[in-house]
Enzyme design. Structure first.
Site, PDB file in Angstrom:
ATOM      1  N   CYS A  15      -0.489   4.094   2.184  1.00 12.26           N
ATOM      2  CA  CYS A  15      -0.315   3.872   3.615  1.00 12.26           C
ATOM      3  C   CYS A  15       1.118   4.156   4.054  1.00 12.26           C
ATOM      4  O   CYS A  15       1.350   4.795   5.074  1.00 12.26           O
ATOM      5  CB  CYS A  15      -0.626   2.425   3.993  1.00 12.26           C
ATOM      6  SG  CYS A  15      -2.176   1.788   3.349  1.00 12.26           S
ATOM      7  N   ASP A  16       2.082   3.629   3.324  1.00  4.58           N
ATOM      8  CA  ASP A  16       3.468   3.661   3.793  1.00  4.58           C
ATOM      9  C   ASP A  16       4.391   4.626   3.061  1.00  4.58           C
ATOM     10  O   ASP A  16       5.518   4.849   3.498  1.00  4.58           O
ATOM     11  CB  ASP A  16       4.067   2.246   3.709  1.00  4.58           C
ATOM     12  CG  ASP A  16       3.272   1.247   4.531  1.00  4.58           C
ATOM     13  OD1 ASP A  16       3.171   0.080   4.118  1.00  4.58           O
ATOM     14  OD2 ASP A  16       2.730   1.653   5.568  1.00  4.58           O
ATOM     15  N   CYS A  66       0.826  -1.202   0.000  1.00  6.45           N
ATOM     16  CA  CYS A  66       0.000   0.000   0.000  1.00  6.45           C
ATOM     17  C   CYS A  66       0.861   1.253   0.000  1.00  6.45           C
ATOM     18  O   CYS A  66       1.364   1.673   1.046  1.00  6.45           O
ATOM     19  CB  CYS A  66      -0.927  -0.019   1.222  1.00  6.45           C
ATOM     20  SG  CYS A  66      -1.996   1.418   1.343  1.00  6.45           S
TER      21      CYS A  66
END
Lengths: 302, 107
Positions: A131-132, A128
């Protein structure tokens, strides 16, 4: 007892609950991840009527719309569904009874299943970019997969990382031309074809990727964007297996019914919409499934 | 037991040294991280219920050095320190039951 329990909190689930509520059904929505895969989409530019919107924002809007109508959204994971006349839907804490069910289970990101991958998840291997990505400020990262989601991830990552290497296993980038152009014009991104990863190497964290052709890439992070697989957390209901095709997608008819009476499915998890996996098709399937559930409930109550 | 906070400067004191007396769980998070926001209330509930562990949250935008040191490349990243050492960790949102099971297995 509810008329309908919708399982899944992505566009399919939210739209199903919206239509169900407007049909005056007593509906409950239970979902493990609010917003599902859509909430991981950095920018959605193809939701009709909206030039661009963050995936998370679009999902928040859908959730708010149904909550304002009085629909309860429960953030829990459904562990199993039994059938005793009606359906019994169980989370870790409670069991809900319902006349009908809509499975809007969505999809999970596909893994490479190569050496070193599992041990380095969260330590450099990620599925992701939204997300990261921000954790890789000033670093050098790789994106595995040169289709649309891979190139979008690359563009997003270039806002944080210093260098982004896209590695596509085949000889072609199967992505929209506009995305390929944007990547080519981006100094921080380079596109590499014919590079299939063989293993991830690293002790405490990812250090490098070794490819099938023997080449290596030293990177701090690797974002795997090779598509998704239908969620298989619910395989049977009351002992009856839910029919899926050979790729794991739940088989649905045009009215989104499954092989089990009273059980409908919608979204990325189904064989519907010609398997075109988009927010707009998932939402449409949610609406159709709700309509079918409404007819079913009407018959059961008659 | 309420949730505590730590940054780069007081991490060693609040986590490493403190874990010599009692296990310390560290929750690395950021406010742009959706899964972190979903995990937060769960972690707070666990913190209220368990007196046998300390729970400390570290914002990775404010504290950049410690997450780097402990190889945090994905969040939410929850680490368990016992006697000054990193015992175990998990990444991603988890249910309260799963977190309690994880604590019981390790502590």
């Amino acid at each position: 007892m509810k008329d309908l329990v919708v399982i899944g909190a992505g566009p399919a689930g939210y739209t199903a609950a919206l239509y169900a509520k407007r049909y005056d059904l007593d509906v409950l929505l239970i979902g493990k991840e609010l917003g599902g895969l859509c909430s991981e989409a950095y920018i959605v530019e193809n939701w009709p009527g909206t030039k661009e919107i963050e995936g998370q924002k679009l999902m928040d809007n859908m959730k708010k719309q149904i909550e304002d109508l009085g629909v309860e959204v429960l953030q829990k994971e459904v562990r199993k569904i039994d059938k005793n006349g009606n359906f019994e839907i169980s989370t870790d804490e409670e069991t809900f009874e319902a006349i009908s069910v809509i499975l809007a289970l969505g999809a999970d990101k596909r893994r490479l299943n190569i050496e070193g991958e599992e041990g380095l998840v969260g330590k450099g291997v990620s599925y992701c970019a939204t997300c990261d990505g921000p954790l890789y400020r000033g670093k050098e990262v790789a994106v595995i997969g040169g289709a649309d989601s891979g190139l979008k991830a690359a563009m997003l990552l270039s806002e944080h990382a210093d260098k982004v290497h896209v590695f596509e296993a085949t000889d072609e980038l199967n992505a929209e031309k506009i995305m390929v152009e944007r990547c080519k014009e981006n100094d921080k991104v380079d596109l590499n074809r014919g590079m299939a990863p063989k293993k991830f190497v690293g002790d405490e964290a990812l250090e490098k990727i070794v490819f099938d052709n023997g080449e290596e890439a030293e990177v701090d992070g690797a974002f795997v964007e090779i598509g998704s697989v239908p969620n298989e957390s619910i395989e049977e209901i009351g002992g009856v297996e839910i029919n899926r095709d050979e790729d794991g997608f739940i088989k649905v008819s045009e009215d989104l019914s499954t092989n089990i009476d009273g059980v409908f499915a919608a979204g990325d998890v189904t064989t519907g919409s010609n398997k075109m996996r988009q927010v707009v098709t998932s939402a449409a399937e949610g609406a159709i499934a709700a309509s079918s559930a409404y007819n079913y409930v009407g018959q059961e109550k008659a | 037991m309420t949730l505590k906070k730590a940054g780069d400067d007081d991490f060693d004191e609040k986590v490493i040294e403190a874990s010599e007396d009692k296990p310390v769980i560290v929750d690395f998070w950021a406010d742009w991280c959706m899964a972190c926001k979903q995990l937060k209330p769960t972690i707070e509930e666990v913190a209220e219920e368990r007196d046998d562990v300390d729970i400390v949250e570290v914002n990775v935008d404010e504290a950049q050095k410690k997450p780097q040191k402990y190889g945090v490349r994905s969040i939410p990243n929850v680490n368990l320190f016992i006697d000054g050492e990193l015992e175990d960790s998990f990444v991603g949102n988890r249910s309260k039951e799963d977190i309690i099971e994880w604590i019981d297995e390790n502590v």
